[in-house]
Design an enzyme around this catalytic site. Structure first.
Site, PDB file in Angstrom:
ATOM      1  N   PRO A   9     -73.114 -71.966 -44.429  1.00 55.92           N
ATOM      2  CA  PRO A   9     -72.854 -71.307 -45.703  1.00 55.92           C
ATOM      3  C   PRO A   9     -71.790 -70.209 -45.651  1.00 55.92           C
ATOM      4  CG  PRO A   9     -74.991 -70.677 -44.815  1.00 55.92           C
ATOM      5  CD  PRO A   9     -74.498 -71.828 -44.003  1.00 55.92           C
ATOM      6  N   ASN A  10     -70.994 -70.213 -46.689  1.00 58.45           N
ATOM      7  CA  ASN A  10     -69.947 -69.203 -46.939  1.00 58.45           C
ATOM      8  C   ASN A  10     -68.722 -69.343 -46.050  1.00 58.45           C
ATOM      9  OD1 ASN A  10     -71.416 -67.738 -49.023  1.00 58.45           O
ATOM     10  ND2 ASN A  10     -72.792 -67.138 -47.383  1.00 58.45           N
ATOM     11  N   ARG A  17     -62.907 -64.093 -47.258  1.00 55.95           N
ATOM     12  CA  ARG A  17     -64.223 -63.494 -47.049  1.00 55.95           C
ATOM     13  C   ARG A  17     -64.183 -62.431 -45.933  1.00 55.95           C
ATOM     14  NH1 ARG A  17     -69.222 -66.188 -43.789  1.00 55.95           N
ATOM     15  NH2 ARG A  17     -70.753 -64.582 -44.273  1.00 55.95           N
ATOM     16  N   TYR A  22     -64.111 -61.716 -40.233  1.00 54.41           N
ATOM     17  CA  TYR A  22     -63.904 -63.154 -40.031  1.00 54.41           C
ATOM     18  C   TYR A  22     -62.436 -63.566 -39.932  1.00 54.41           C
ATOM     19  CZ  TYR A  22     -68.792 -62.985 -41.361  1.00 54.41           C
ATOM     20  OH  TYR A  22     -70.132 -62.679 -41.417  1.00 54.41           O
ATOM     21  N   ASN A  73     -71.348 -73.726 -36.214  1.00 54.18           N
ATOM     22  CA  ASN A  73     -71.454 -72.374 -36.752  1.00 54.18           C
ATOM     23  C   ASN A  73     -72.383 -72.460 -37.962  1.00 54.18           C
ATOM     24  OD1 ASN A  73     -71.311 -69.815 -37.753  1.00 54.18           O
ATOM     25  ND2 ASN A  73     -69.061 -69.673 -37.722  1.00 54.18           N
ATOM     26  N   ALA A  76     -75.213 -67.781 -41.627  1.00 55.20           N
ATOM     27  CA  ALA A  76     -76.445 -66.991 -41.824  1.00 55.20           C
ATOM     28  C   ALA A  76     -77.699 -67.756 -41.397  1.00 55.20           C
ATOM     29  CB  ALA A  76     -76.552 -66.567 -43.281  1.00 55.20           C
ATOM     30  N   GLU A  97     -73.187 -73.283 -29.937  1.00 54.92           N
ATOM     31  CA  GLU A  97     -73.274 -72.337 -31.067  1.00 54.92           C
ATOM     32  C   GLU A  97     -72.003 -71.490 -31.074  1.00 54.92           C
ATOM     33  OE1 GLU A  97     -76.741 -69.851 -30.823  1.00 54.92           O
ATOM     34  OE2 GLU A  97     -75.926 -68.397 -32.251  1.00 54.92           O
ATOM     35  N   HIS A  99     -69.690 -68.367 -33.289  1.00 55.75           N
ATOM     36  CA  HIS A  99     -69.525 -67.374 -34.357  1.00 55.75           C
ATOM     37  C   HIS A  99     -68.153 -66.751 -34.243  1.00 55.75           C
ATOM     38  CE1 HIS A  99     -73.752 -67.711 -35.212  1.00 55.75           C
ATOM     39  NE2 HIS A  99     -73.979 -67.595 -33.910  1.00 55.75           N
ATOM     40  N   ARG A 106     -72.949 -56.128 -34.658  1.00 56.88           N
ATOM     41  CA  ARG A 106     -73.137 -55.958 -36.103  1.00 56.88           C
ATOM     42  C   ARG A 106     -74.601 -55.596 -36.406  1.00 56.88           C
ATOM     43  NH1 ARG A 106     -70.623 -60.856 -39.155  1.00 56.88           N
ATOM     44  NH2 ARG A 106     -70.931 -59.384 -40.883  1.00 56.88           N
TER      45      ARG A 106
HETATM   46  C1  DQA Z   1     -71.131 -65.867 -38.531  1.00 56.64           C
HETATM   47  C2  DQA Z   1     -72.052 -64.675 -38.260  1.00 56.64           C
HETATM   48  C3  DQA Z   1     -73.279 -64.730 -39.154  1.00 56.64           C
HETATM   49  O1  DQA Z   1     -74.127 -63.615 -38.884  1.00 56.64           O
HETATM   50  C4  DQA Z   1     -72.878 -64.684 -40.601  1.00 56.64           C
HETATM   51  O2  DQA Z   1     -74.013 -64.801 -41.448  1.00 56.64           O
HETATM   52  C5  DQA Z   1     -71.842 -65.702 -40.959  1.00 56.64           C
HETATM   53  C6  DQA Z   1     -70.769 -65.979 -40.005  1.00 56.64           C
HETATM   54  C7  DQA Z   1     -69.788 -65.767 -37.756  1.00 56.64           C
HETATM   55  O3  DQA Z   1     -69.123 -66.781 -37.633  1.00 56.64           O
HETATM   56  O4  DQA Z   1     -69.435 -64.678 -37.284  1.00 56.64           O
HETATM   57  O5  DQA Z   1     -71.819 -66.220 -42.059  1.00 56.64           O
HETATM   58  O6  DQA Z   1     -71.782 -67.054 -38.105  1.00 56.64           O
END
Ligand code: DQA
Length: 144
Positions: A9-10, A17, A22, A73, A76, A97, A99, A106
């Site tokens: 998501p997002n 964003r 990011y 990835n 959230a 995994e 990020h 954070r």
């Molecule tokens: C994320 C880190 C997550 O905590 C966050 O909710 C994201 C992006 C990252 O790529 O840094 O949406 O996965």
């Protein structure tokens, strides 16, 4: 060898964003970078993004028989989703995994991942480069 790149998501909003966390590269930019990297590694990629937890579960399940590994990835959902963890665990496809941000630098709720224990490894904090490192690590592991 075929690798599926899954984004949660997002991450469709990358580029605009929260660029301090990011970066300014869009998801399309990252996909183009990974496509070029895959060509040098001699592997094929598939890409999937969804904002919906169950669709991510479906994508992971449907990777069986089509892909050799997954770069994930889960955004959230990393911190909340037993369903995505169970899907990764069930399909037994080697998964890395990833990020963009350093989640450990954070908020505390980002320090815990439900996914790391069922992945072969995790990379965070290198921005778009995190994906390239994850892809290279996964391909090296699959080539052992
Ligand atoms: C994320 C880190 C997550 O905590 C966050 O909710 C994201 C992006 C990252 O790529 O840094 O949406 O996965």
């Amino acid at each position: 060898m075929k690798i599926l790149i899954v984004n949660g998501p997002n991450l469709n909003l990358l580029g605009t964003r929260e660029p301090t966390h990011y970066g300014v590269q869009t998801l399309a930019d990252i996909q183009a970078m990974l496509t070029a990297e895959a060509a040098t590694l001699g592997v094929e990629l598939g890409f999937y993004q969804s904002n919906i937890e169950g669709e991510l579960v479906d994508a992971i399940q449907q990777a069986v028989g089509q892909y050799d590994g997954i770069v994930l990835n889960a955004a959230a959902y990393t911190h909340t989703s037993v369903a995505i963890r169970d899907a990764v665990s069930a399909v037994k496809l080697p998964t890395v995994e990833v990020h963009l941000s350093n989640v450990f630098a954070r908020e505390e709720f980002r320090h815990h991942s439900l996914l790391t224990a069922v992945c072969i490894g995790a990379i965070c904090g290198f921005g778009a480069e995190s994906y390239r490192l994850a892809l290279r690590g996964l391909v090296a592991k699959l080539s052992e």
